[in-house]
Design a protein around this motif. Sequence first.
Motif, PDB file in Angstrom:
ATOM      1  N   LEU A 178       0.715  -1.195   0.019  1.00  0.00           N
ATOM      2  CA  LEU A 178       0.012  -0.133   0.222  1.00  0.00           C
ATOM      3  C   LEU A 178       0.836   1.276  -0.125  1.00  0.00           C
ATOM      4  N   ALA A 179       2.101   1.283   0.718  1.00  0.00           N
ATOM      5  CA  ALA A 179       2.930   2.404   0.760  1.00  0.00           C
ATOM      6  C   ALA A 179       3.340   2.580  -0.603  1.00  0.00           C
ATOM      7  N   LYS A 180       3.652   1.624  -1.561  1.00  0.00           N
ATOM      8  CA  LYS A 180       4.061   1.597  -2.951  1.00  0.00           C
ATOM      9  C   LYS A 180       3.068   2.281  -3.518  1.00  0.00           C
ATOM     10  N   HIS A 181       1.713   2.052  -3.567  1.00  0.00           N
ATOM     11  CA  HIS A 181       0.510   2.509  -4.253  1.00  0.00           C
ATOM     12  C   HIS A 181       0.469   3.900  -4.044  1.00  0.00           C
ATOM     13  N   LEU A 182       0.565   4.464  -2.733  1.00  0.00           N
ATOM     14  CA  LEU A 182       0.577   5.509  -2.369  1.00  0.00           C
ATOM     15  C   LEU A 182       1.666   6.772  -2.968  1.00  0.00           C
ATOM     16  N   GLN A 183       2.895   6.273  -2.980  1.00  0.00           N
ATOM     17  CA  GLN A 183       3.833   6.785  -3.787  1.00  0.00           C
ATOM     18  C   GLN A 183       3.464   6.894  -5.343  1.00  0.00           C
ATOM     19  N   LEU A 191       6.186   5.081   7.688  1.00  0.00           N
ATOM     20  CA  LEU A 191       5.907   3.999   8.716  1.00  0.00           C
ATOM     21  C   LEU A 191       6.025   4.123   9.923  1.00  0.00           C
ATOM     22  N   ALA A 192       5.296   3.386  10.716  1.00  0.00           N
ATOM     23  CA  ALA A 192       5.339   3.318  12.202  1.00  0.00           C
ATOM     24  C   ALA A 192       5.269   1.975  12.622  1.00  0.00           C
ATOM     25  N   ALA A 193       6.246   1.433  13.235  1.00  0.00           N
ATOM     26  CA  ALA A 193       6.345  -0.133  13.518  1.00  0.00           C
ATOM     27  C   ALA A 193       5.768  -0.440  15.023  1.00  0.00           C
ATOM     28  N   ILE A 207      12.343  -3.630   5.949  1.00  0.00           N
ATOM     29  CA  ILE A 207      12.912  -4.210   4.487  1.00  0.00           C
ATOM     30  C   ILE A 207      12.072  -3.447   3.724  1.00  0.00           C
ATOM     31  N   TRP A 208      10.649  -3.487   3.825  1.00  0.00           N
ATOM     32  CA  TRP A 208       9.772  -2.651   3.237  1.00  0.00           C
ATOM     33  C   TRP A 208      10.044  -1.240   2.962  1.00  0.00           C
ATOM     34  N   GLY A 209      10.121  -0.757   4.104  1.00  0.00           N
ATOM     35  CA  GLY A 209      10.414   0.772   4.177  1.00  0.00           C
ATOM     36  C   GLY A 209      11.723   0.979   3.344  1.00  0.00           C
ATOM     37  N   ALA A 210      12.789   0.089   3.504  1.00  0.00           N
ATOM     38  CA  ALA A 210      13.934   0.346   2.581  1.00  0.00           C
ATOM     39  C   ALA A 210      13.757   0.069   1.350  1.00  0.00           C
ATOM     40  N   ARG A 211      12.890  -0.868   0.732  1.00  0.00           N
ATOM     41  CA  ARG A 211      12.627  -1.061  -0.338  1.00  0.00           C
ATOM     42  C   ARG A 211      11.708   0.088  -1.274  1.00  0.00           C
ATOM     43  N   ASN A 212      10.851   0.686  -0.633  1.00  0.00           N
ATOM     44  CA  ASN A 212      10.165   1.688  -1.031  1.00  0.00           C
ATOM     45  C   ASN A 212      10.806   3.244  -0.783  1.00  0.00           C
ATOM     46  N   ASP A 213      12.063   3.221  -0.069  1.00  0.00           N
ATOM     47  CA  ASP A 213      12.632   4.454   0.332  1.00  0.00           C
ATOM     48  C   ASP A 213      11.743   5.272   1.063  1.00  0.00           C
ATOM     49  N   VAL A 214      11.106   4.657   2.406  1.00  0.00           N
ATOM     50  CA  VAL A 214      10.363   5.198   3.278  1.00  0.00           C
ATOM     51  C   VAL A 214      10.897   5.278   4.664  1.00  0.00           C
ATOM     52  N   THR A 215      10.761   6.207   5.390  1.00  0.00           N
ATOM     53  CA  THR A 215      11.263   6.268   6.728  1.00  0.00           C
ATOM     54  C   THR A 215      10.351   5.519   7.505  1.00  0.00           C
ATOM     55  N   VAL A 216      11.024   4.422   8.622  1.00  0.00           N
ATOM     56  CA  VAL A 216      10.257   3.611   9.326  1.00  0.00           C
ATOM     57  C   VAL A 216      10.563   3.967  10.738  1.00  0.00           C
ATOM     58  N   ILE A 217       9.940   4.556  11.765  1.00  0.00           N
ATOM     59  CA  ILE A 217       9.702   4.715  13.121  1.00  0.00           C
ATOM     60  C   ILE A 217       9.721   3.757  13.882  1.00  0.00           C
ATOM     61  N   ALA A 237       6.076  17.434  11.464  1.00  0.00           N
ATOM     62  CA  ALA A 237       7.067  18.371  11.425  1.00  0.00           C
ATOM     63  C   ALA A 237       7.864  18.199  10.056  1.00  0.00           C
ATOM     64  N   ARG A 238       7.570  17.244   9.302  1.00  0.00           N
ATOM     65  CA  ARG A 238       8.390  17.178   7.875  1.00  0.00           C
ATOM     66  C   ARG A 238       7.258  17.233   6.707  1.00  0.00           C
ATOM     67  N   ASN A 239       6.153  17.730   6.924  1.00  0.00           N
ATOM     68  CA  ASN A 239       5.131  17.570   5.934  1.00  0.00           C
ATOM     69  C   ASN A 239       4.934  16.376   4.992  1.00  0.00           C
ATOM     70  N   VAL A 240       5.111  15.312   5.803  1.00  0.00           N
ATOM     71  CA  VAL A 240       4.773  14.054   5.151  1.00  0.00           C
ATOM     72  C   VAL A 240       3.113  13.823   4.912  1.00  0.00           C
ATOM     73  N   ASN A 241       2.984  13.077   3.832  1.00  0.00           N
ATOM     74  CA  ASN A 241       1.417  13.219   3.544  1.00  0.00           C
ATOM     75  C   ASN A 241       0.836  12.086   4.142  1.00  0.00           C
ATOM     76  N   VAL A 242       1.327  10.779   4.345  1.00  0.00           N
ATOM     77  CA  VAL A 242       0.515   9.895   4.946  1.00  0.00           C
ATOM     78  C   VAL A 242       1.485   9.282   6.026  1.00  0.00           C
ATOM     79  N   VAL A 243       0.680   8.790   7.095  1.00  0.00           N
ATOM     80  CA  VAL A 243       1.426   7.895   8.317  1.00  0.00           C
ATOM     81  C   VAL A 243       0.703   6.772   8.138  1.00  0.00           C
ATOM     82  N   MET A 244       1.490   5.657   8.394  1.00  0.00           N
ATOM     83  CA  MET A 244       0.751   4.255   8.391  1.00  0.00           C
ATOM     84  C   MET A 244       1.233   3.521   9.601  1.00  0.00           C
ATOM     85  N   VAL A 245       0.471   3.154  10.495  1.00  0.00           N
ATOM     86  CA  VAL A 245       0.937   2.828  11.794  1.00  0.00           C
ATOM     87  C   VAL A 245       0.292   1.127  11.676  1.00  0.00           C
ATOM     88  N   ASP A 246       1.373   0.394  11.812  1.00  0.00           N
ATOM     89  CA  ASP A 246       1.238  -1.112  12.104  1.00  0.00           C
ATOM     90  C   ASP A 246       1.211  -1.353  13.501  1.00  0.00           C
TER      91      ASP A 246
END
Length: 358
Positions: A178-183, A191-193, A207-217, A237-246
């Motif tokens: 879904l992160a890839k689709h949003l991109q 992403l929040a782990a 791994i998914w974060g690295a694959r999609n070049d997405v920061t993971v908290i 703080a960084r004007n990110v569009n979408v936060v996905m909380v696992d």
Amino acid sequence: MFSFFKKKSKETPAIAPAPEAVATPATEEPTPVAEAPVVATPEAEIIEEIVTAAPLRAEQKRSWLQKLKAGLSKTSTNLTTLFVGAKIDDDLYDELESALLVSDAGVEATQFLLDALKKKVKSEKLTEAQQVKDALRALLIEMLAPLQKPMVLGRHQPLVMMIAGVNGAGKTTTIGKLAKHLQTHHQSVLLAAGDTFRAAAREQLAIWGARNDVTVIAQESGDPAAVAFDAVQSAKARNVNVVMVDTAGRLPTQLHLMEELKKIKRVIGKGMEGAPHELLLVIDGNTGQNALAQVKAFDDALQLTGLIVTKLDGTAKGGILAAIAKTRPVPVYFIGVGEQIEDLQPFNAEEFVDALLS
């Protein structure tokens, strides 16, 4: 294939890579992380427009429909063989009832479909098996159509999604897809782990974060609500569009863990008023009536806004969407029929029914 709404400004700020956040101690109101400087943007008129992703190429479209048809083939076989040379009589209706129940359509949806089909056959004076099959197709599409709903982007900055599901449903993999689709819709994602109990879950999300070049908290242990809170503050703080909380996989019967989900939801709301904006449940299409029980339990606890149905490839329980539509009609945003990114697509009622009855 994808129809989303998003809000677009005349200038898009640069998004700096977010550092790994250190989650706060386990409290009901965690202390916010220190915010990075916000990139200043000039005031701009915010407009709303429809953003449609580049349509699938003809061969991609065929591939998706073929995968969907193949995935539902076990369910389809049970239903379609009934109409081959069949007479329109009580035996046909009895066999159809059994096939629907075996496909996990559920008693309520099955009875509704049979009653409506008999009425339609009588009122329209249908005499051929193909006509009855076409009538069933129309009724199924009508039943499932309310589940077809696009995900709306850009309503909030950031848009916060909280994603739940039991272990084994494919939740973390779905988040990556879904992160890839949003991109592809020009959305920056963080992403929040929130599954702080299992190292494997954090590693998989990383791994998914690295694959999609997405920061993971993430953090090794502690309060999942604090991780979610930190992620929301970092995204703001960084004007990110979408936060996905696992969140940690759990059974709805584990009441203490369901209470923890409610806590995560409350704490996210303290970090951003009105959040989380999407409460999604990932369910395994192979689990049939058990999936319906999960929808009911998680909806009661969290007030779900949408579902993602995975693992429909090879299932004999494709009727579960009819059961959901009749008893707990939570919108189905996406369905999945495989492991590849493109194997997760928006739910389309007509495509689904055609694959079911072809």
